[in-house]
Design an enzyme around this catalytic site. Structure first.
Site, short mmCIF file in Angstrom:
data_model
loop_
_atom_site.label_atom_id
_atom_site.label_comp_id
_atom_site.label_asym_id
_atom_site.label_seq_id
_atom_site.Cartn_x
_atom_site.Cartn_y
_atom_site.Cartn_z
CE LYS A 87 -4.04 -2.25 2.33
NZ LYS A 87 -4.75 -2.25 3.46
CG HIS A 138 -1.32 7.13 2.75
ND1 HIS A 138 -1.72 7.61 4.02
CD2 HIS A 138 -1.46 5.70 2.82
CE1 HIS A 138 -2.26 6.61 4.73
NE2 HIS A 138 -2.09 5.62 4.05
CG HIS A 156 2.20 5.56 6.45
ND1 HIS A 156 1.52 5.46 5.18
CD2 HIS A 156 1.57 4.52 7.10
CE1 HIS A 156 0.81 4.29 5.15
NE2 HIS A 156 0.77 3.80 6.48
#
Ligand code: ARG
Length: 564
Positions: free
Chosen positions: A126, A129, A132
């Protein structure tokens, strides 16, 4: 500060009253002309059977010789006021910082204590982004501060590397991608096939079945399934490593969820043995209704374990492996309930160390465009945010200092630093709306402002050049200088406060205060062009500010450009 109260309390000697009691009574008057510290004697009257006025006057009479840095004690209407020798203070603080340099504020108070810090903890395949950002930089800062205070921090990236999404990815990969495409486009390819899986699954439900079957194959150790699983993991890690490098983030362990696959059974067995595991519709849970929480689900009816099961196993593993003094989880507040449940289950298991597990929660970062969802593909990549901040920094620098050498390098430090600083300047629990203009404002309470002030200090020092005169500390013993010195002196206690509260923003705020204070000094007092002794003292002040700013920035994970 507390230290000074102790020094005073030790010098004062009242029958039948402990030193600590006295220290606790000492206050700091708002109006410094009345003294830097004050002991109101009213509370002592009863024990000493004397009037407060008499107590204050007698004590002042006894104090013929005060311990440094105090120079004078004065009794006024039942108050005993103390004055600090500010010139002497300046001498001590500035000399200490000059001598210690970046190690000013280092301590051994954490010696022998290990602190596990679970941070960043990204999910494989994933995108890395903007969500985080907080966990990564807050965790990284805590790591460095603990280290400075003598603790042994262990940085753990508890990777989200297990779950049905890997089955989906394999299906998507086999249908729409190839190893060449993966190697070439990396995460972009992974995310795009993941998004495509969800769009197509809306019309073709068999995709979900295929995904489940592939995930089962991973679980069963099928060779092809495992090879692809590891490939996805490798590609993700390789890519996030670039971002970690820019953010100055390192980990001591990448043991993620998959690592605990074979470590959950003993915990489940122990729960069963202690009568804590209940069957509920085929699932296994720990009932937490007495604690006002929904049950903690540990094994699903189909036998699958959950996020919480892995966290229990991870907590056991960390205690056993690191014998931690504290174990921190830097994770968004959305997971409050999860951690309350996990810690409660540990407590029910009789683990006295459950109390040392701390959820260091933080708020959300959003951009004007709103929230995001990986499935729909509407994400803001952290890397893009960093790039854009660097680009904008370059424009600003190019405009402000067109002649600057290494403009690109400086823009990287300023842009990335601005993003980090904006997170570490806020109380972590607060939600943040991210704005480039705000975080890049050179005159705001921002990273660039702190970097700019540091570069200004360096330019002053450069102009002063070598100066061997004996410093005249009265040259910094004025209102502006005293304010700077008082802040410099506080730095070690700011570090302590930030780990006590798990709040790196204490440092961010402190650095901005220090900059404001120094800039005020700089505005009022000349440095170059003064007599050598005056120049020397003011250069020492400037150097001390630079030392503390640079070290403070380093703790936050931010570079300090020499010129801006
Ligand atoms: N990977 C999780 C997420 O992105 C965070 C993991 C936090 N650490 C933990 N031990 N639960 O939501």
């Amino acid at each position: 500060m507390t230290n000074r109260k102790q020094i005073l309390a030790a010098a004062l000697d009242f029958d039948g009253i402990s030193q600590q009691e006295i220290a606790d009574m000492i206050t700091i008057p708002a109006d410094a002309s009345k003294g830097d510290y004050c002991l109101p004697c009213f509370k002592l009257a009863k024990t000493l059977r004397k009037s407060p006025v008499q107590i204050a006057e007698e004590a002042a009479g006894r104090l013929t010789c005060l311990p440094p840095p105090f120079k004078k004690a004065e009794a006024v209407n039942g108050y005993l006021n103390f004055f600090v020798d500010t010139a002497d203070c300046a001498k001590q603080v500035l000399t200490e910082i000059e001598k210690k340099g970046a190690s000013y504020g280092d301590s051994d108070e954490g010696e022998g204590k290990t602190v596990c810090i679970d941070y960043s903890s990204i999910n494989i395949a994933k995108p890395f982004h903007i969500g985080h950002l907080c966990t990564t930089v807050i965790g990284g800062a805590l790591y460095r501060i603990y280290k400075k205070l003598g603790y042994t921090p262990v940085g753990i990236n508890h990777l989200g590397d297990w779950g049905t999404q890997f089955g989906k990815l394999i299906v998507a990969f086999k249908k729409w991608s190839s190893e060449e495409a993966l190697h070439e486009k990396g995460m972009t390819e992974l995310t795009s096939i993941y998004v495509r899986f969800h769009t197509e699954a809306e019309t073709d439900p068999t995709l979900e079945d295929q995904a489940r079957a592939w995930f089962k194959k991973i679980e069963d150790g099928d060779e092809e399934a495992l090879r692809l699983y590891n490939l996805f993991k490798e590609i993700t890690l390789k890519e996030v490593e670039k971002t970690y490098k820019r953010l100055k983030i390192k980990f001591d362990s990448y043991n993620g969820e998959a690592f605990y696959n074979d470590k959950m059974q003993p915990v489940l067995d122990e729960l069963k043995e202690k009568g804590l595991l209940k069957k509920d519709d085929g699932a296994e849970i720990v009932d937490l209704s007495d604690d006002g929480m929904p049950p903690c689900l540990l094994v699903k009816a189909d036998g699958a374990t959950l996020y919480a099961t892995r966290d229990l196993a991870a907590a056991y593993y960390r205690k056993k492996t690191y014998d931690f003094y504290k174990s921190l989880y830097v994770v968004a507040y959305q997971q409050n309930l999860h951690f309350r449940q996990v810690f409660k289950v540990l407590e029910k298991l009789g683990k006295e160390w459950a109390k040392d597990c701390v959820h260091v929660a933080f708020g959300m970062v959003s951009m004007e465009s709103g929230a995001m969802s990986t499935r729909k593909g509407k994400v803001i990549y952290l890397e893009d945010v960093l790039n854009k901040a660097v680009e904008k920094s370059y424009e600003i620098i190019n405009e402000k200092s067109p002649q600057l050498e290494n403009k690109e390098e400086t823009a990287e430090m300023v842009g990335v630093g601005a993003v980090i600083f904006s997170v570490l300047y806020n109380n972590r629990i607060k939600d943040i709306v991210f704005s480039y203009d705000k975080v890049l404002n050179f005159d705001g309470e921002t990273g660039p402002y702190v970097q700019y002030t540091n570069a200004r200090c360096l330019s002053v020092l450069n102009k002063v050049g070598k100066c061997d005169a004996v410093p005249d500390f009265s040259a910094v013993d004025n209102a502006e200088g005293q304010a700077v010195i008082a802040l410099l002196e506080r730095f070690p206690s700011v570090l302590r406060e930030s780990v006590e509260k798990y709040e790196p923003c204490c440092i961010g705020r402190f650095l901005v205060d220090l900059c404001k204070s120094y800039n005020r000094f700089y505005l009022v007092h000349r440095i170059t062009g003064e007599a050598e002794q005056v120049k020397k003292a003011r250069a020492m002040l400037t150097n001390a500010v630079h030392t503390v700013l640079e070290e403070g920035l380093r703790l936050m994970g931010i570079d300090a450009p020499k010129k801006m």
